[in-house]
Design a protein around this motif. Structure first.
Motif, PDB file in Angstrom:
ATOM      1  N   ALA A  63       0.836  -1.204   0.000  1.00 48.90           N
ATOM      2  CA  ALA A  63       0.000   0.000   0.000  1.00 48.90           C
ATOM      3  C   ALA A  63       0.873   1.257   0.000  1.00 48.90           C
ATOM      4  CB  ALA A  63      -0.940  -0.001   1.199  1.00 48.90           C
ATOM      5  N   ALA A  64       1.925   1.256   0.806  1.00 55.80           N
ATOM      6  CA  ALA A  64       2.832   2.407   0.857  1.00 55.80           C
ATOM      7  C   ALA A  64       3.547   2.592  -0.481  1.00 55.80           C
ATOM      8  CB  ALA A  64       3.848   2.233   1.989  1.00 55.80           C
ATOM      9  N   ALA A  65       3.935   1.491  -1.108  1.00 53.43           N
ATOM     10  CA  ALA A  65       4.609   1.557  -2.404  1.00 53.43           C
ATOM     11  C   ALA A  65       3.671   2.105  -3.480  1.00 53.43           C
ATOM     12  CB  ALA A  65       5.117   0.171  -2.800  1.00 53.43           C
TER      13      ALA A  65
ATOM     14  N   THR B 252       3.232   9.091 -12.472  1.00 53.11           N
ATOM     15  CA  THR B 252       3.634   8.329 -13.649  1.00 53.11           C
ATOM     16  C   THR B 252       2.820   7.044 -13.738  1.00 53.11           C
ATOM     17  OG1 THR B 252       5.364   7.197 -12.397  1.00 53.11           O
ATOM     18  CG2 THR B 252       6.002   9.206 -13.561  1.00 53.11           C
ATOM     19  N   VAL B 253       2.769   6.470 -14.915  1.00 49.52           N
ATOM     20  CA  VAL B 253       2.081   5.201 -15.111  1.00 49.52           C
ATOM     21  C   VAL B 253       2.993   4.090 -14.598  1.00 49.52           C
ATOM     22  CG1 VAL B 253       1.118   3.630 -16.844  1.00 49.52           C
ATOM     23  CG2 VAL B 253       0.785   6.102 -17.073  1.00 49.52           C
ATOM     24  N   PHE B 254       2.422   3.145 -13.853  1.00 55.61           N
ATOM     25  CA  PHE B 254       3.223   2.059 -13.279  1.00 55.61           C
ATOM     26  C   PHE B 254       2.415   0.782 -13.190  1.00 55.61           C
ATOM     27  CE2 PHE B 254       1.024   4.017  -9.756  1.00 55.61           C
ATOM     28  CZ  PHE B 254       0.725   2.989  -8.888  1.00 55.61           C
ATOM     29  N   GLN B 255       3.123  -0.295 -12.900  1.00 56.53           N
ATOM     30  CA  GLN B 255       2.524  -1.608 -12.688  1.00 56.53           C
ATOM     31  C   GLN B 255       3.248  -2.285 -11.529  1.00 56.53           C
ATOM     32  OE1 GLN B 255       4.353  -4.665 -15.666  1.00 56.53           O
ATOM     33  NE2 GLN B 255       3.792  -2.893 -16.903  1.00 56.53           N
ATOM     34  N   ALA B 256       2.781  -3.434 -11.157  1.00 57.10           N
ATOM     35  CA  ALA B 256       3.352  -4.145 -10.004  1.00 57.10           C
ATOM     36  C   ALA B 256       4.857  -4.329 -10.128  1.00 57.10           C
ATOM     37  CB  ALA B 256       2.667  -5.497  -9.834  1.00 57.10           C
ATOM     38  N   ALA B 257       5.324  -4.648 -11.314  1.00 58.16           N
ATOM     39  CA  ALA B 257       6.758  -4.885 -11.510  1.00 58.16           C
ATOM     40  C   ALA B 257       7.596  -3.667 -11.130  1.00 58.16           C
ATOM     41  CB  ALA B 257       7.031  -5.275 -12.958  1.00 58.16           C
ATOM     42  N   ASP B 258       7.051  -2.482 -11.325  1.00 53.03           N
ATOM     43  CA  ASP B 258       7.792  -1.266 -10.992  1.00 53.03           C
ATOM     44  C   ASP B 258       8.003  -1.135  -9.482  1.00 53.03           C
ATOM     45  OD1 ASP B 258       8.007  -0.378 -13.700  1.00 53.03           O
ATOM     46  OD2 ASP B 258       5.905   0.242 -13.586  1.00 53.03           O
ATOM     47  N   LEU B 259       7.044  -1.610  -8.710  1.00 52.19           N
ATOM     48  CA  LEU B 259       7.185  -1.562  -7.248  1.00 52.19           C
ATOM     49  C   LEU B 259       8.351  -2.440  -6.797  1.00 52.19           C
ATOM     50  CD1 LEU B 259       3.430  -1.903  -6.184  1.00 52.19           C
ATOM     51  CD2 LEU B 259       4.710   0.172  -6.724  1.00 52.19           C
TER      52      LEU B 259
ATOM     53  N   ALA C  85      10.914  -3.494  -8.862  1.00 49.73           N
ATOM     54  CA  ALA C  85      12.152  -2.997  -9.473  1.00 49.73           C
ATOM     55  C   ALA C  85      12.757  -1.843  -8.672  1.00 49.73           C
ATOM     56  CB  ALA C  85      11.885  -2.561 -10.911  1.00 49.73           C
ATOM     57  N   GLU C  86      11.914  -1.026  -8.070  1.00 48.39           N
ATOM     58  CA  GLU C  86      12.408   0.098  -7.282  1.00 48.39           C
ATOM     59  C   GLU C  86      12.707  -0.276  -5.842  1.00 48.39           C
ATOM     60  OE1 GLU C  86      10.952   3.933  -7.727  1.00 48.39           O
ATOM     61  OE2 GLU C  86      10.412   3.675  -9.829  1.00 48.39           O
ATOM     62  N   GLY C  87      12.517  -1.554  -5.496  1.00 49.43           N
ATOM     63  CA  GLY C  87      12.815  -1.996  -4.137  1.00 49.43           C
ATOM     64  C   GLY C  87      11.812  -1.524  -3.109  1.00 49.43           C
ATOM     65  N   LEU C  88      10.615  -1.154  -3.553  1.00 52.38           N
ATOM     66  CA  LEU C  88       9.601  -0.643  -2.638  1.00 52.38           C
ATOM     67  C   LEU C  88       8.853  -1.753  -1.916  1.00 52.38           C
ATOM     68  CD1 LEU C  88       8.167   2.141  -4.960  1.00 52.38           C
ATOM     69  CD2 LEU C  88       9.865   2.376  -3.129  1.00 52.38           C
ATOM     70  N   VAL C  89       8.773  -2.920  -2.540  1.00 52.61           N
ATOM     71  CA  VAL C  89       8.084  -4.069  -1.949  1.00 52.61           C
ATOM     72  C   VAL C  89       8.676  -5.331  -2.568  1.00 52.61           C
ATOM     73  CG1 VAL C  89       6.188  -4.168  -3.644  1.00 52.61           C
ATOM     74  CG2 VAL C  89       5.787  -4.957  -1.321  1.00 52.61           C
TER      75      VAL C  89
ATOM     76  N   VAL D 287      -3.584  -0.883 -20.336  1.00 49.27           N
ATOM     77  CA  VAL D 287      -2.937  -2.175 -20.122  1.00 49.27           C
ATOM     78  C   VAL D 287      -1.582  -2.163 -20.814  1.00 49.27           C
ATOM     79  CG1 VAL D 287      -5.074  -3.506 -19.877  1.00 49.27           C
ATOM     80  CG2 VAL D 287      -4.068  -3.226 -22.124  1.00 49.27           C
ATOM     81  N   ALA D 288      -0.701  -3.001 -20.320  1.00 52.44           N
ATOM     82  CA  ALA D 288       0.642  -3.107 -20.885  1.00 52.44           C
ATOM     83  C   ALA D 288       1.141  -4.525 -20.665  1.00 52.44           C
ATOM     84  CB  ALA D 288       1.575  -2.118 -20.204  1.00 52.44           C
ATOM     85  N   GLN D 289       2.173  -4.889 -21.374  1.00 52.57           N
ATOM     86  CA  GLN D 289       2.788  -6.181 -21.100  1.00 52.57           C
ATOM     87  C   GLN D 289       3.483  -6.092 -19.756  1.00 52.57           C
ATOM     88  OE1 GLN D 289       5.236  -6.991 -24.626  1.00 52.57           O
ATOM     89  NE2 GLN D 289       3.874  -8.705 -25.010  1.00 52.57           N
ATOM     90  N   SER D 290       3.303  -7.120 -18.948  1.00 52.13           N
ATOM     91  CA  SER D 290       3.936  -7.139 -17.644  1.00 52.13           C
ATOM     92  C   SER D 290       5.449  -7.202 -17.793  1.00 52.13           C
ATOM     93  CB  SER D 290       3.454  -8.352 -16.842  1.00 52.13           C
ATOM     94  OG  SER D 290       4.139  -8.409 -15.611  1.00 52.13           O
ATOM     95  N   LYS D 291       6.129  -6.505 -16.904  1.00 48.41           N
ATOM     96  CA  LYS D 291       7.590  -6.535 -16.870  1.00 48.41           C
ATOM     97  C   LYS D 291       8.092  -7.684 -16.003  1.00 48.41           C
ATOM     98  CE  LYS D 291       7.529  -1.513 -17.178  1.00 48.41           C
ATOM     99  NZ  LYS D 291       7.751  -0.262 -16.429  1.00 48.41           N
ATOM    100  N   ARG D 292       7.170  -8.359 -15.298  1.00 49.85           N
ATOM    101  CA  ARG D 292       7.555  -9.441 -14.390  1.00 49.85           C
ATOM    102  C   ARG D 292       7.831 -10.704 -15.199  1.00 49.85           C
ATOM    103  NH1 ARG D 292       3.126 -10.634 -11.292  1.00 49.85           N
ATOM    104  NH2 ARG D 292       4.409 -11.747  -9.816  1.00 49.85           N
ATOM    105  N   ALA D 293       9.016 -11.250 -15.079  1.00 49.41           N
ATOM    106  CA  ALA D 293       9.393 -12.444 -15.832  1.00 49.41           C
ATOM    107  C   ALA D 293       8.536 -13.648 -15.454  1.00 49.41           C
ATOM    108  CB  ALA D 293      10.864 -12.760 -15.589  1.00 49.41           C
ATOM    109  N   THR D 294       8.025 -13.657 -14.240  1.00 51.82           N
ATOM    110  CA  THR D 294       7.259 -14.814 -13.770  1.00 51.82           C
ATOM    111  C   THR D 294       5.920 -14.979 -14.489  1.00 51.82           C
ATOM    112  OG1 THR D 294       6.328 -13.474 -12.002  1.00 51.82           O
ATOM    113  CG2 THR D 294       8.279 -14.786 -11.468  1.00 51.82           C
ATOM    114  N   VAL D 295       5.453 -13.953 -15.169  1.00 54.80           N
ATOM    115  CA  VAL D 295       4.168 -14.058 -15.867  1.00 54.80           C
ATOM    116  C   VAL D 295       4.348 -13.995 -17.381  1.00 54.80           C
ATOM    117  CG1 VAL D 295       2.782 -13.240 -13.935  1.00 54.80           C
ATOM    118  CG2 VAL D 295       3.686 -11.601 -15.564  1.00 54.80           C
ATOM    119  N   HIS D 296       5.563 -14.127 -17.852  1.00 59.00           N
ATOM    120  CA  HIS D 296       5.863 -14.274 -19.277  1.00 59.00           C
ATOM    121  C   HIS D 296       5.287 -13.153 -20.137  1.00 59.00           C
ATOM    122  CE1 HIS D 296       7.205 -18.178 -17.966  1.00 59.00           C
ATOM    123  NE2 HIS D 296       6.012 -18.414 -17.477  1.00 59.00           N
ATOM    124  N   ARG D 297       5.368 -11.914 -19.638  1.00 56.58           N
ATOM    125  CA  ARG D 297       4.958 -10.721 -20.377  1.00 56.58           C
ATOM    126  C   ARG D 297       3.478 -10.723 -20.754  1.00 56.58           C
ATOM    127  NH1 ARG D 297       8.247  -6.978 -21.577  1.00 56.58           N
ATOM    128  NH2 ARG D 297       7.466  -6.501 -23.634  1.00 56.58           N
ATOM    129  N   SER D 298       2.666 -11.351 -19.926  1.00 53.86           N
ATOM    130  CA  SER D 298       1.228 -11.309 -20.162  1.00 53.86           C
ATOM    131  C   SER D 298       0.728  -9.884 -19.945  1.00 53.86           C
ATOM    132  CB  SER D 298       0.500 -12.276 -19.225  1.00 53.86           C
ATOM    133  OG  SER D 298       0.699 -11.900 -17.884  1.00 53.86           O
TER     134      SER D 298
END
Length: 122
Positions: free
Chosen positions: A44-46, A55-62, A64-68, A95-106
């Motif tokens: 929540a804080a992140a 800025t526009v962001f997604q879970a992966a950005d949280l 990548a920045e070490g926030l969570v 919507v955007a392609q996820s940056k998280r490798a674990t979800v294969h850019r879904s």
């Protein structure tokens, strides 16, 4: 040449948007109830920090920045973003392609802090 399977009449109960929404709500409630409070608070804080930036962001950005940290289950993300959205902190920004490798850019939802939230915390 392969033939497409066709049913002579619609199969009832296969496509039911209301049932889908109910299942989604039930699943998100279960995920939220089983999320560690420490992770939920950090997430929540992140989200709030990213929302203040505008800025526009997604879970992966949280992450990548070490926030969570990555949660114990990817099912934890949905309730976290839903809470922030319902609280007026963030709003969908496409919507955007996820940056998280674990979800294969879904595809995943992208978010942005609401103008009202950014104004209120300024």
């Amino acid at each position: 040449m392969s033939e497409q399977l066709q049913f002579p009449e619609p199969v009832h109960g296969v496509v039911d948007p209301a049932a889908g929404e109910t299942a989604k709500a039930d699943g998100m409630a279960l995920a939220a109830a089983n999320t560690a409070i420490e992770w939920a608070d950090a997430c929540a804080a992140a989200i709030e920090l990213m929302a203040r930036r505008g800025t526009v962001f997604q879970a992966a950005d949280l992450i990548a920045e070490g926030l969570v940290d990555e949660p114990d289950s990817p099912a934890r993300w949905g309730p976290a973003f839903l809470r922030a959205s319902r609280a007026g902190v963030i709003e969908a920004a496409g919507v955007a392609q996820s940056k998280r490798a674990t979800v294969h850019r879904s595809l995943c939802r992208a978010w942005q802090g609401t103008a009202e939230y950014r104004r209120d915390v300024a």
